[in-house]
Design a protein around this motif. Structure first.
Motif, PDB file in Angstrom:
ATOM      1  N   LEU A 138       0.857  -1.198   0.000  1.00  0.00           N
ATOM      2  CA  LEU A 138       0.000   0.000   0.000  1.00  0.00           C
ATOM      3  C   LEU A 138       0.894   1.250   0.000  1.00  0.00           C
ATOM      4  CD1 LEU A 138      -2.704  -1.037   2.619  1.00  0.00           C
ATOM      5  CD2 LEU A 138      -3.077  -0.597   0.194  1.00  0.00           C
ATOM      6  N   PRO A 139       0.347   2.411  -0.385  1.00  0.00           N
ATOM      7  CA  PRO A 139       1.176   3.629  -0.336  1.00  0.00           C
ATOM      8  C   PRO A 139       1.658   3.905   1.094  1.00  0.00           C
ATOM      9  CG  PRO A 139      -0.990   4.053  -1.348  1.00  0.00           C
ATOM     10  CD  PRO A 139      -1.031   2.661  -0.838  1.00  0.00           C
ATOM     11  N   ALA A 140       2.798   4.595   1.209  1.00  0.00           N
ATOM     12  CA  ALA A 140       3.299   4.963   2.545  1.00  0.00           C
ATOM     13  C   ALA A 140       2.440   6.072   3.137  1.00  0.00           C
ATOM     14  CB  ALA A 140       4.744   5.432   2.440  1.00  0.00           C
ATOM     15  N   THR A 141       1.926   6.950   2.280  1.00  0.00           N
ATOM     16  CA  THR A 141       1.077   8.057   2.757  1.00  0.00           C
ATOM     17  C   THR A 141      -0.063   8.310   1.762  1.00  0.00           C
ATOM     18  OG1 THR A 141       2.477   9.655   1.617  1.00  0.00           O
ATOM     19  CG2 THR A 141       2.944   9.304   3.951  1.00  0.00           C
ATOM     20  N   TRP A 142      -1.084   8.950   2.260  1.00  0.00           N
ATOM     21  CA  TRP A 142      -2.208   9.366   1.417  1.00  0.00           C
ATOM     22  C   TRP A 142      -2.370  10.878   1.580  1.00  0.00           C
ATOM     23  CZ3 TRP A 142      -2.120   4.613   3.658  1.00  0.00           C
ATOM     24  CH2 TRP A 142      -2.596   3.526   2.932  1.00  0.00           C
ATOM     25  N   GLY A 143      -2.610  11.575   0.485  1.00  0.00           N
ATOM     26  CA  GLY A 143      -2.922  12.997   0.571  1.00  0.00           C
ATOM     27  C   GLY A 143      -4.419  13.166   0.816  1.00  0.00           C
ATOM     28  N   ALA A 144      -4.792  14.235   1.506  1.00  0.00           N
ATOM     29  CA  ALA A 144      -6.222  14.485   1.763  1.00  0.00           C
ATOM     30  C   ALA A 144      -6.453  15.989   1.831  1.00  0.00           C
ATOM     31  CB  ALA A 144      -6.633  13.838   3.085  1.00  0.00           C
ATOM     32  N   GLY A 172     -12.509   1.789  13.955  1.00  0.00           N
ATOM     33  CA  GLY A 172     -11.835   1.585  15.240  1.00  0.00           C
ATOM     34  C   GLY A 172     -10.347   1.876  15.158  1.00  0.00           C
ATOM     35  N   GLN A 173      -9.817   2.025  13.933  1.00  0.00           N
ATOM     36  CA  GLN A 173      -8.370   2.258  13.809  1.00  0.00           C
ATOM     37  C   GLN A 173      -8.037   3.756  13.864  1.00  0.00           C
ATOM     38  OE1 GLN A 173      -7.181  -0.266  10.268  1.00  0.00           O
ATOM     39  NE2 GLN A 173      -5.803  -1.062  11.837  1.00  0.00           N
ATOM     40  N   TYR A 174      -6.745   4.045  14.061  1.00  0.00           N
ATOM     41  CA  TYR A 174      -6.284   5.428  14.043  1.00  0.00           C
ATOM     42  C   TYR A 174      -5.204   5.588  12.973  1.00  0.00           C
ATOM     43  CZ  TYR A 174      -2.687   3.426  17.166  1.00  0.00           C
ATOM     44  OH  TYR A 174      -1.703   2.639  17.721  1.00  0.00           O
ATOM     45  N   LEU A 175      -4.939   6.845  12.633  1.00  0.00           N
ATOM     46  CA  LEU A 175      -4.000   7.127  11.543  1.00  0.00           C
ATOM     47  C   LEU A 175      -3.001   8.185  11.998  1.00  0.00           C
ATOM     48  CD1 LEU A 175      -6.861   7.683   8.977  1.00  0.00           C
ATOM     49  CD2 LEU A 175      -5.326   5.747   8.885  1.00  0.00           C
ATOM     50  N   SER A 176      -1.817   8.144  11.423  1.00  0.00           N
ATOM     51  CA  SER A 176      -0.842   9.216  11.625  1.00  0.00           C
ATOM     52  C   SER A 176      -1.240  10.377  10.728  1.00  0.00           C
ATOM     53  CB  SER A 176       0.521   8.760  11.142  1.00  0.00           C
ATOM     54  OG  SER A 176       1.247   8.234  12.154  1.00  0.00           O
ATOM     55  N   VAL A 177      -1.136  11.579  11.261  1.00  0.00           N
ATOM     56  CA  VAL A 177      -1.583  12.745  10.512  1.00  0.00           C
ATOM     57  C   VAL A 177      -0.497  13.814  10.546  1.00  0.00           C
ATOM     58  CG1 VAL A 177      -3.243  14.643  10.660  1.00  0.00           C
ATOM     59  CG2 VAL A 177      -4.014  12.305  11.007  1.00  0.00           C
ATOM     60  N   GLN A 178      -0.239  14.422   9.371  1.00  0.00           N
ATOM     61  CA  GLN A 178       0.671  15.578   9.340  1.00  0.00           C
ATOM     62  C   GLN A 178      -0.079  16.749   8.707  1.00  0.00           C
ATOM     63  OE1 GLN A 178       5.177  16.180   7.865  1.00  0.00           O
ATOM     64  NE2 GLN A 178       3.719  16.004   6.225  1.00  0.00           N
ATOM     65  N   VAL A 223     -10.541  25.124   5.304  1.00  0.00           N
ATOM     66  CA  VAL A 223     -10.993  24.315   4.165  1.00  0.00           C
ATOM     67  C   VAL A 223      -9.987  24.507   3.030  1.00  0.00           C
ATOM     68  CG1 VAL A 223     -12.789  24.153   2.391  1.00  0.00           C
ATOM     69  CG2 VAL A 223     -13.426  24.376   4.804  1.00  0.00           C
ATOM     70  N   GLY A 224      -9.604  23.395   2.397  1.00  0.00           N
ATOM     71  CA  GLY A 224      -8.626  23.454   1.310  1.00  0.00           C
ATOM     72  C   GLY A 224      -7.227  23.054   1.758  1.00  0.00           C
ATOM     73  N   ASP A 225      -6.961  23.034   3.099  1.00  0.00           N
ATOM     74  CA  ASP A 225      -5.633  22.601   3.575  1.00  0.00           C
ATOM     75  C   ASP A 225      -5.364  21.180   3.100  1.00  0.00           C
ATOM     76  OD1 ASP A 225      -5.250  24.933   4.928  1.00  0.00           O
ATOM     77  OD2 ASP A 225      -5.290  24.068   6.955  1.00  0.00           O
ATOM     78  N   ARG A 226      -4.100  20.909   2.791  1.00  0.00           N
ATOM     79  CA  ARG A 226      -3.730  19.551   2.368  1.00  0.00           C
ATOM     80  C   ARG A 226      -3.046  18.844   3.530  1.00  0.00           C
ATOM     81  NH1 ARG A 226      -5.296  16.550  -1.476  1.00  0.00           N
ATOM     82  NH2 ARG A 226      -3.195  15.795  -1.940  1.00  0.00           N
ATOM     83  N   TRP A 227      -3.593  17.703   3.950  1.00  0.00           N
ATOM     84  CA  TRP A 227      -3.019  16.891   5.026  1.00  0.00           C
ATOM     85  C   TRP A 227      -2.378  15.647   4.423  1.00  0.00           C
ATOM     86  CZ3 TRP A 227      -6.357  16.363  10.106  1.00  0.00           C
ATOM     87  CH2 TRP A 227      -6.674  17.643  10.589  1.00  0.00           C
ATOM     88  N   LEU A 228      -1.464  15.071   5.195  1.00  0.00           N
ATOM     89  CA  LEU A 228      -0.863  13.797   4.807  1.00  0.00           C
ATOM     90  C   LEU A 228      -1.219  12.766   5.879  1.00  0.00           C
ATOM     91  CD1 LEU A 228       0.784  13.468   2.278  1.00  0.00           C
ATOM     92  CD2 LEU A 228       2.877  13.690   3.635  1.00  0.00           C
ATOM     93  N   LEU A 229      -1.629  11.587   5.462  1.00  0.00           N
ATOM     94  CA  LEU A 229      -2.046  10.544   6.408  1.00  0.00           C
ATOM     95  C   LEU A 229      -1.183   9.306   6.208  1.00  0.00           C
ATOM     96  CD1 LEU A 229      -5.847  10.904   5.582  1.00  0.00           C
ATOM     97  CD2 LEU A 229      -4.644  11.979   7.463  1.00  0.00           C
ATOM     98  N   GLY A 230      -0.848   8.635   7.318  1.00  0.00           N
ATOM     99  CA  GLY A 230      -0.029   7.416   7.235  1.00  0.00           C
ATOM    100  C   GLY A 230      -0.896   6.165   7.279  1.00  0.00           C
ATOM    101  N   SER A 231      -0.228   5.008   7.357  1.00  0.00           N
ATOM    102  CA  SER A 231      -0.939   3.718   7.363  1.00  0.00           C
ATOM    103  C   SER A 231      -1.865   3.577   8.563  1.00  0.00           C
ATOM    104  CB  SER A 231       0.068   2.575   7.475  1.00  0.00           C
ATOM    105  OG  SER A 231       0.676   2.358   6.275  1.00  0.00           O
ATOM    106  N   PRO A 232      -2.993   2.869   8.391  1.00  0.00           N
ATOM    107  CA  PRO A 232      -3.893   2.649   9.533  1.00  0.00           C
ATOM    108  C   PRO A 232      -3.217   1.827  10.628  1.00  0.00           C
ATOM    109  CG  PRO A 232      -4.898   1.965   7.449  1.00  0.00           C
ATOM    110  CD  PRO A 232      -3.473   2.271   7.154  1.00  0.00           C
TER     111      PRO A 232
END
Ligand SMILES: Cc1cc2nc3c(=O)[nH]c(=O)nc-3n(C[C@H](O)[C@H](O)[C@H](O)COP(=O)(O)OP(=O)(O)OC[C@H]3O[C@@H](n4cnc5c(N)ncnc54)[C@H](O)[C@@H]3O)c2cc1C
Length: 383
Positions: A138-144, A172-178, A223-232
């Motif tokens: 899976l990807p290391a990160t996802w953009g959102a 029920g899972q959590y994610l890393s967020v930047q 609104v419009g900010d770009r976040w990066l999310l890690g693996s669940p």
């Protein structure tokens, strides 16, 4: 070996500044040998140091539950891909960690058997992490993109995002967020809704006074900010095979992973019974009680019980308090753990607890005092 590791780790925990010293030794040794690694980390290392120590604590506490430890380490390895960590970093980290552990003891205590026990443990930790990272496709990160930011309370925001492609997390899972306001300062947040094909995601975030990231999310996110999310990450889930009904106890934004699970259960035709205690310090902290109550109206297997420690809102909460919906269980008063334990031991339930580390600790303690067997209680690692 387990008892030797636990005793030695406990002596670090109980030495004044022992945990801080261990993590400081780790980072100084890592950066002295590999100065180029410094760029992977944020300027302030205190949060990472605390998480490193708490992750070690989790592994050592659970060493007799191999499946749990290996699962945790594999998730951590997959998650570390967000830092750009590669095989060479794991080898260097193993040396630095061994040096840091050894440096935390006096020469008289550091015996050959302790050397063997710690070498094996560090090898297990870093090997499991690097192998899981290498095997993950899976990807290391996802953009959102932030699509909504609702200031539900002065110190609490509900942030809605749309990910560029759906993230396959379990309810029920959590994610890393930047976040863009705090580069390289990753924090964990629990998803408050189940994953969906449109990639919509919701987080509930409370501002921690003096914190780096949560005040920026609550006060500055747009609104419009770009976040990066890690693996669940994480393994809070209802065990459908156990035949046991469910007790969930959430406090503050800790309701998020429980909320995601009951929402996911609402899409199924058959479910175990769920008692969901929704706690907070003040009545206003039960900021999402109406959503959960609505869910319980159409799902007879779900009972929602509000609990607050204080009966009145604080003076600085000036917004009017909405009337509780008719039919909602009356609000109970007290610490969630104590209130729940007054009903008995709940020894016939699978139990999930979610909230701040201190809420989790006091709730586990209250339940165990009431006779709840430890193996029935689950919570996310206190990292
Ligand atoms: C598995 C997991 C899931 C999480 N899910 C959520 C979530 O859904 N929503 C959410 O708002 N937060 C959640 N958190 C907490 C979140 O990851 C951050 O720790 C929190 O937002 C504080 O980050 P910060 O950068 O503002 O503070 P930091 O700069 O990291 O810390 C500043 C100071 O605040 C203290 N501190 C950190 N967290 C807390 C706390 N909760 N209560 C009191 N003091 C604290 C620290 O010890 C430190 O002294 C979760 C944490 C974990 C481990």
């Amino acid at each position: 070996m387990i008892s030797r590791l636990r005793a030695s780790f406990s002596s670090i925990v109980h030495t004044e500044r022992g945990p801080t010293r261990l993590t400081a030794l780790f980072f100084s040794s890592l950066f002295a040998e590999h100065p180029d690694f410094r760029a992977l980390f944020p300027p302030a290392l205190d949060n990472l140091g605390r998480r490193l120590f708490q992750a070690l604590q989790f592994v050592i506490d659970n060493l007799d539950d191999e499946e749990r430890v290996l699962g945790f380490l594999a998730q951590l390895g997959r998650d570390h891909r967000k830092f750009g960590v590669e095989q060479k970093h794991y080898l260097a980290a193993a040396d630095a960690l061994m040096g840091a552990v050894q440096g935390s003891f006096t020469q008289a205590i550091w015996t050959p058997s302790l050397t063997t026990a710690w070498t094996e443990l560090i090898d297990l930790v870093l090997h499991t992490m690097s192998e899981a990272a290498a095997e993950d496709d899976l990807p290391a990160t996802w953009g959102a993109t932030v699509v909504d930011h609702e200031r539900r309370l002065d110190d609490l925001a509900i942030v809605r995002l749309e990910t560029d492609s759906p993230i396959p997390y379990a309810a029920g899972q959590y994610l890393s967020v930047q976040i863009p306001q705090r580069p390289r300062m990753w924090r964990y947040l629990s998803a408050a809704i189940p994953a969906n094909p449109a990639g919509q995601l919701e987080f509930h975030v409370r501002r921690v006074s003096g914190g780096w990231v949560s005040p920026a999310i609550v006060n500055e996110t747009r609104v419009g900010d770009r976040w990066l999310l890690g693996s669940p990450l994480g393994g809070l889930e209802v065990d459908r095979e156990s035949g046991l009904d469910v007790l969930m106890i959430g406090s503050g934004t800790g309701i998020a992973p429980l909320r995601a699970q009951v929402m996911e259960m609402a899409m199924r035709s058959r479910n175990p019974r769920v008692h969901l205690f929704v706690g907070g310090k003040y009545p206003c902290d039960l900021y999402d009680i109406e959503t959960l109550w609505h869910l319980s109206l159409s799902n007879p297997w779900l009972t929602v019980v509000p609990v607050s420690e204080e009966d009145e809102n604080p003076w600085w909460h000036t917004a009017p308090t909405p009337e509780p919906p008719p039919g909602l269980h009356r609000r109970l008063l007290g610490q969630p753990g104590r209130v729940v334990a007054e009903f008995g031991s709940w020894a016939d339930r699978q139990i999930q607890i979610s909230g701040s580390p201190s809420m989790i600790k006091t709730t586990v303690y209250a339940l165990q005092r009431a006779g709840t067997p430890a193996h029935l209680i689950k919570h996310d690692p206190l990292i």
